[in-house]
Design an enzyme around this catalytic site. Structure first.
Site, PDB file in Angstrom:
ATOM      1  N   ASN A 136       0.872  -1.180   0.000  1.00 45.62           N
ATOM      2  CA  ASN A 136       0.000   0.000   0.000  1.00 45.62           C
ATOM      3  C   ASN A 136       0.907   1.229   0.000  1.00 45.62           C
ATOM      4  O   ASN A 136       1.462   1.586   1.033  1.00 45.62           O
ATOM      5  CB  ASN A 136      -0.892  -0.026   1.255  1.00 45.62           C
ATOM      6  N   TRP A 137       1.052   1.830  -1.187  1.00 41.22           N
ATOM      7  CA  TRP A 137       1.972   2.972  -1.301  1.00 41.22           C
ATOM      8  C   TRP A 137       1.371   4.246  -0.691  1.00 41.22           C
ATOM      9  O   TRP A 137       2.040   5.264  -0.593  1.00 41.22           O
ATOM     10  CB  TRP A 137       2.322   3.227  -2.771  1.00 41.22           C
ATOM     11  N   LYS A 138       0.083   4.216  -0.361  1.00 39.61           N
ATOM     12  CA  LYS A 138      -0.619   5.401   0.160  1.00 39.61           C
ATOM     13  C   LYS A 138      -0.382   6.579  -0.793  1.00 39.61           C
ATOM     14  O   LYS A 138      -0.236   6.349  -1.990  1.00 39.61           O
ATOM     15  CB  LYS A 138      -0.190   5.692   1.607  1.00 39.61           C
ATOM     16  N   HIS A 167      -9.798   0.904   4.489  1.00 33.47           N
ATOM     17  CA  HIS A 167      -8.545   1.103   5.234  1.00 33.47           C
ATOM     18  C   HIS A 167      -8.817   2.054   6.411  1.00 33.47           C
ATOM     19  O   HIS A 167      -9.651   2.953   6.293  1.00 33.47           O
ATOM     20  CB  HIS A 167      -7.478   1.690   4.294  1.00 33.47           C
ATOM     21  N   GLU A 181      -7.358   4.552   7.469  1.00 30.69           N
ATOM     22  CA  GLU A 181      -7.232   5.986   7.138  1.00 30.69           C
ATOM     23  C   GLU A 181      -8.486   6.484   6.425  1.00 30.69           C
ATOM     24  O   GLU A 181      -8.882   7.639   6.588  1.00 30.69           O
ATOM     25  CB  GLU A 181      -5.962   6.221   6.300  1.00 30.69           C
ATOM     26  N   GLU A 229      -5.604  -4.974  10.610  1.00 29.29           N
ATOM     27  CA  GLU A 229      -4.615  -3.931  10.846  1.00 29.29           C
ATOM     28  C   GLU A 229      -4.978  -3.157  12.113  1.00 29.29           C
ATOM     29  O   GLU A 229      -5.820  -2.256  12.060  1.00 29.29           O
ATOM     30  CB  GLU A 229      -4.579  -2.957   9.670  1.00 29.29           C
ATOM     31  N   GLY A 270       1.907   2.549  10.795  1.00 31.40           N
ATOM     32  CA  GLY A 270       2.829   3.664  10.634  1.00 31.40           C
ATOM     33  C   GLY A 270       3.488   4.109  11.920  1.00 31.40           C
ATOM     34  O   GLY A 270       4.102   5.178  11.972  1.00 31.40           O
ATOM     35  N   SER A 313       2.988  -1.816  10.516  1.00 25.88           N
ATOM     36  CA  SER A 313       4.451  -1.800  10.743  1.00 25.88           C
ATOM     37  C   SER A 313       5.123  -3.141  10.445  1.00 25.88           C
ATOM     38  O   SER A 313       6.050  -3.535  11.153  1.00 25.88           O
ATOM     39  CB  SER A 313       4.768  -1.327  12.163  1.00 25.88           C
ATOM     40  N   GLY A 361       2.607  -0.999   4.403  1.00 23.96           N
ATOM     41  CA  GLY A 361       2.626   0.415   4.056  1.00 23.96           C
ATOM     42  C   GLY A 361       4.050   0.905   3.879  1.00 23.96           C
ATOM     43  O   GLY A 361       4.695   0.666   2.860  1.00 23.96           O
ATOM     44  N   GLY A 362       4.570   1.558   4.902  1.00 21.46           N
ATOM     45  CA  GLY A 362       5.896   2.194   4.845  1.00 21.46           C
ATOM     46  C   GLY A 362       6.987   1.364   4.186  1.00 21.46           C
ATOM     47  O   GLY A 362       7.688   1.854   3.274  1.00 21.46           O
TER      48      GLY A 362
END
Ligand code: PGA
Length: 252
Positions: A11-13, A97, A99, A169, A175, A214, A235-236
């Protein structure tokens, strides 16, 4: 990890540009072999979907979107429908998600509507669920996650999970560098699978339940060793080709 083929989703966001994407596509696709025993999906920001689909054309790596609108078409300025994503070459879409839930106020009903629309268009939805820190501290983790899943069950029935993915998640782990311990994650994954299995044992057995929050190259291995963890939503660490490829390798 069960016997089913593991799945790792990036997930590159809202990160990247055409140049950095080209570098990531080439570094990742040259390290993940087309016969890989791990299914890999990249979810770039919507404007780059076409670039990523074309860049991965000769690989086994699939492409997903990070969000979609529930309607098929219409006066929804700025929105993107499931059939448009499908037409572009996407096969997956992230739904709900955390977010989207917290920053864009998506309700369980909005999420269920998107989920059903994704299924109807032939996309594989990745339903994201998870509790906040407060909810975990209150001991309501499993109830919160079950309610999030129940909203989709109410709308689409258990059959709508036959070709779907669930990503657990915990919001407090996204994150933050803080991960659920393998045991904490496994407990929730088992509860999720049980919720589906109680309605249809075969769908429950076959559904991929991913962990997200994470995930890094150095904690992926122990998470993937858990019985009900079938892969990861990253993600990150997915913005770093080497770290992401190492996470995929840990899944094999
Ligand atoms: P993270 O994000 O790996 O950066 O914690 C996970 C996600 O939001 O899907």
């Amino acid at each position: 990890m069960t016997m089913k083929k593991p799945l790792v989703i990036a997930n590159w966001k809202m990160h990247g540009n055409t140049r950095s994407n080209a570098q990531l596509i080439s570094a990742i696709s040259s390290s993940i072999d087309t016969n890989s025993t791990c299914n890999v999906v990249l979810c770039p920001p919507a404007p780059f979907l076409n670039q990523v689909v074309l860049g991965l054309a000769d690989t086994s790596i699939s492409v997903g979107a990070q969000n979609m609108h529930a309607a098929e078409f219409g006066a929804y300025t700025g929105e993107i429908s499931a059939s448009m994503l499908k037409d572009l070459g996407c096969t997956y879409v992230l739904i709900g998600h955390s977010e989207r839930r917290s920053l864009f106020a998506e309700s369980d009903t909005d999420i269920a509507n998107k989920y059903i629309a994704a299924i109807n268009s032939g996309l594989t939805p990745v339903l994201c669920v998870g509790e906040s820190l407060q909810e975990r501290q209150n001991g309501t983790t499993e109830a919160v996650v079950k309610n999030q899943i129940q909203a989709v069950l109410d709308a689409g029935g258990v059959a709508s999970f036959a070709n779907a993915v669930i990503a657990y998640e915990p919001v407090w782990a996204i994150g933050t560098g803080e991960t659920a311990s393998p045991e904490q994650a496994q407990a929730v994954h088992a509860a999720i699978r049980q919720q589906i299995s109680a309605l249809d044992p075969e769908i429950g057995e076959n559904i991929s339940v991913l962990y997200g929050g994470s995930v890094k190259a150095d904690n992926a291995g122990e998470l993937f060793m858990q019985k009900d963890i079938d892969g990861a939503l990253v993600g990150g660490a997915s913005l770093d080709a080497k770290a992401f490829v190492n996470i995929c390798s840990a899944a094999i």
